[in-house]
Design an enzyme around this catalytic site. Structure first.
Site, PDB file in Angstrom:
ATOM      1  N   GLU A   1       0.901  -0.994  -0.160  1.00 28.83           N
ATOM      2  CA  GLU A   1       0.153  -0.064   0.143  1.00 28.83           C
ATOM      3  C   GLU A   1       0.660   1.256  -0.107  1.00 28.83           C
ATOM      4  OE1 GLU A   1      -2.917  -0.215  -0.783  1.00 28.83           O
ATOM      5  OE2 GLU A   1      -3.824  -2.651  -0.489  1.00 28.83           O
TER       6      GLU A   1
ATOM      7  N   HIS B   1       1.511   2.019  -3.422  1.00 27.29           N
ATOM      8  CA  HIS B   1       0.653   2.811  -3.874  1.00 27.29           C
ATOM      9  C   HIS B   1       0.509   4.369  -3.532  1.00 27.29           C
ATOM     10  CE1 HIS B   1      -1.557   0.036  -5.536  1.00 27.29           C
ATOM     11  NE2 HIS B   1      -2.011  -0.456  -4.443  1.00 27.29           N
TER      12      HIS B   1
ATOM     13  N   HIS C   1       3.659   6.334  -5.059  1.00 29.05           N
ATOM     14  CA  HIS C   1       3.140   6.760  -6.584  1.00 29.05           C
ATOM     15  C   HIS C   1       2.420   7.717  -6.736  1.00 29.05           C
ATOM     16  CE1 HIS C   1       1.183   4.654 -10.419  1.00 29.05           C
ATOM     17  NE2 HIS C   1       2.428   5.672 -11.064  1.00 29.05           N
TER      18      HIS C   1
END
Length: 599
Positions: free
Chosen positions: A390, A393, A396
């Site tokens: 996670e 993510h 990102h």
């Protein structure tokens, strides 16, 4: 008794801080009302989108201003709802936010049909007249690309209005599985009672006592049997929704529609399934290693999550997990590391399971907020890997937001699942290379093999199941719980040939929320394939490869996903990354077999 705590029993430092979005619910309500009043301003541009370059820019900027606030309103409501799905006040907030989002989409539904009245040369003329439009170049290209599948403004408005109810099957399933369903309490071999939950089921399936694992497995799936018709109806409705939306947009299949959105060739899907099917022998070898390690005559479904080491593995407290993860990310650069550490210290993460909390894990947030990570941390290696996933993510999103304007900051799932799995892969390398505890190293190797099994193989099996049930609907066949069972059992038997199946495993489709996400799951498998290739390149080439990877993350949605991954040195239009990942899986199986033989 080991029971799940209420939310207020969990330390505030282990809960995310949503006051960074809105100070309280009253502030949320004020923001909701303010942006709700502005949505109709967008409709004033209907019929005027292409009247001039200046008008088009005004509309795009107004749309951004309104949708950014709508996304904040929706994010707060969704996160509050996830904290405790039993809380009707926050379910009401979520429903209001969904209506607001649907209204906003409806209010701009005319935009793309009107833009598609232009030709590429017309767009170039507009950009010459208003240079600020140049930053929308990729957006214009994407809109014109979708011209054959965009309906009239009137139809697009209807489709947008239906968005709120189109997700109804998924919403019903989520409420049923997270809020309404309760699972039995069972007695551990040590005499302690433990309540089975969606969050702890997998961990309980790793308990070394085989009779206990079987009891948990049977009690868990017996509970699903009681809601069989409700879940079957919700999945049937979701699949039919996908098919009808695809037909409304002139696609031959729901899969073609789903993959065309991010401009991923359908051949990528077929290449994945074919490559994995051609290498089922490796998965069967993994299953046989489990049977031998467990010293059982027949491998059963309640044995599949068991470690090859034969036990549950060492506890990994949350604080230790964060330290391991930060250290593991060193190859991605000091700035990347520092961002992760700062986020962990800033209450990005909602750490532990509480009663009513949404199961699983996710990373969320908006262009104007920090990331928010939902976990159901279980003090084990799997939870540590989930946190690393996670955080991939979240970083990102941070890099894309920093580098891109709002309309390019979002990115497709096809790319997103690469960022998350790169972190997992780096964590594996770090722990295997640096940890001196042989027991932990062996469990890490086992966990990574499980990640390969569950991500590359299991998600491809899910993708095949998803394709099959959509094809049944597209042929106007009947989708019933029995038909779902039959399709799922056939695939399970093929993928897990060395194991003995039972009637209950045919119901496993009932507990997979991703089947409501419209051809989502295949991207986990392509993601791990790309991630393995990227990490190998970074570890071999160093900072140049790491910089190329960070550049790919920073592109956000400013290019198509195949192009974005090409920036990081990976060609996902070819089978090479998948075949390479399967080779790595074989290599790690060799390492584990040697360790087991040496015991």
């Amino acid at each position: 008794m080991s029971s799940v705590p209420e939310r207020e029993e969990i330390d505030a430092d282990d809960r995310w801080d949503l006051t960074s979005i809105y100070e309280d619910d009253d502030a949320w309500q004020a923001a909701y009302e303010a942006v709700d009043e502005r949505i109709d301003d967008l409709r004033e541009y209907e019929g005027r989108v292409t009247e001039s370059a200046e008008t088009l820019l005004e509309l795009l900027e107004l749309r951004e201003d309104i949708l950014r606030e709508v996304s904040k309103v929706a994010s707060y409501a969704n996160l509050r709802s996830a904290e405790d799905t039993r809380n009707q006040e926050y379910q009401a907030l979520k429903a209001k936010a969904e209506s607001l989002s649907s209204a906003a989409q409806s209010a701009t539904s005319f935009l793309e049909p009107e833009l598609q009245e232009l030709e590429k040369t017309d767009v170039e003329v507009f950009i010459d007249a208003e240079p600020a439009l140049a930053e929308y170049g990729h957006y214009f290209d994407d809109v014109l690309r979708m011209k054959p599948h965009t309906r009239s403004a009137e139809v697009e408005e209807v489709l947008a209005d239906l968005g709120e109810v189109a997700g109804g099957a998924s919403d019903i399933y989520g409420m049923l599985s997270n809020a309404d369903m309760t699972f039995p309490t069972v007695e551990r071999p040590d005499g302690e009672d433990v309540e089975i939950t969606q969050g702890n089921f997998t961990k309980l399936q790793k308990h070394p006592d085989r009779a206990f694992r079987r009891e948990v497995y049977e009690e868990f799936y017996d509970e699903w049997a009681d809601v069989r018709n409700a879940v079957g109806t919700s999945l049937k409705t979701s699949v039919k929704k996908d098919v009808k939306y695809a037909r409304a947009r002139n696609y031959e299949t729901a899969r073609a529609a789903a993959l065309d959105g991010p401009n991923v060739p359908v051949e990528v899907y077929d290449t994945l399934v074919d490559a994995v099917r051609d290498n089922l022998g490796s998965l069967h070898r993994h299953a046989e290693l489990k049977r031998e390690a467990l010293d059982v005559d027949d491998l059963r479904m309640w044995d599949l999550y068991m470690s090859l080491t034969g036990d549950e593995g060492p506890d990994i407290p949350y604080e230790q997990a964060t330290e391991f993860i930060v250290d593991a990310l060193e190859p991605l650069g000091e700035d990347y590391q520092n961002r992760v550490e700062a986020g962990l210290d800033s209450r990005w993460v909602d750490v532990y399971e509480n009663r009513g909390k949404r199961s699983g894990a996710f990373s969320a947030g908006t262009y104007d907020t920090q990331p928010f990570i939902l976990l159901n941390y279980q003090d084990d290696i799997a939870s540590m890997f989930t946190l690393a996933h996670e955080l991939g993510h979240s970083l990102h999103s941070e890099l894309a937001k920093e580098a891109q304007p709002w309309h390019y900051a979002d990115y497709t799932i096809f790319v997103a699942e690469v960022a998350s799995t790169v972190n997992e892969t780096l964590l594996t390398h770090h722990l295997l290379d640096t940890v001196e505890d042989d027991e932990l190293r062996m469990h890490v190797l086992d966990e990574y093999l499980e990640r390969f099994r569950s991500t590359l193989y299991r998600q491809t099996m899910f993708a095949d199941f998803e394709l099959r049930i959509h094809e049944i609907a597209e042929a106007d066949g009947a989708l019933t719980p029995d038909r779902f069972d039959e399709a799922y059992r056939d695939l399970k038997a093929e993928f897990y040939e060395p194991a003995e199946l039972d009637d209950q495993i045919a119901r496993e489709w009932m507990r997979i929320p991703h089947f409501y996400y419209n051809y989502y799951v295949y991207q986990y498998a392509t993601g791990i394939s790309a991630a393995v290739a990227i990490v190998e390149r970074i570890l071999e080439e160093g900072e140049d490869a790491a910089a190329a990877y960070r550049e790919a993350l920073s592109l956000g949605g400013s290019a198509y996903p195949i192009e974005v991954l090409g920036t990081a040195g990976v060609d996902m239009a070819s089978p090479e990354p998948i075949e390479s990942a399967l080779s790595v899986y074989d290599e790690y199986l060799d390492r584990m077999a040697a360790l087991l033989a040496a015991q």
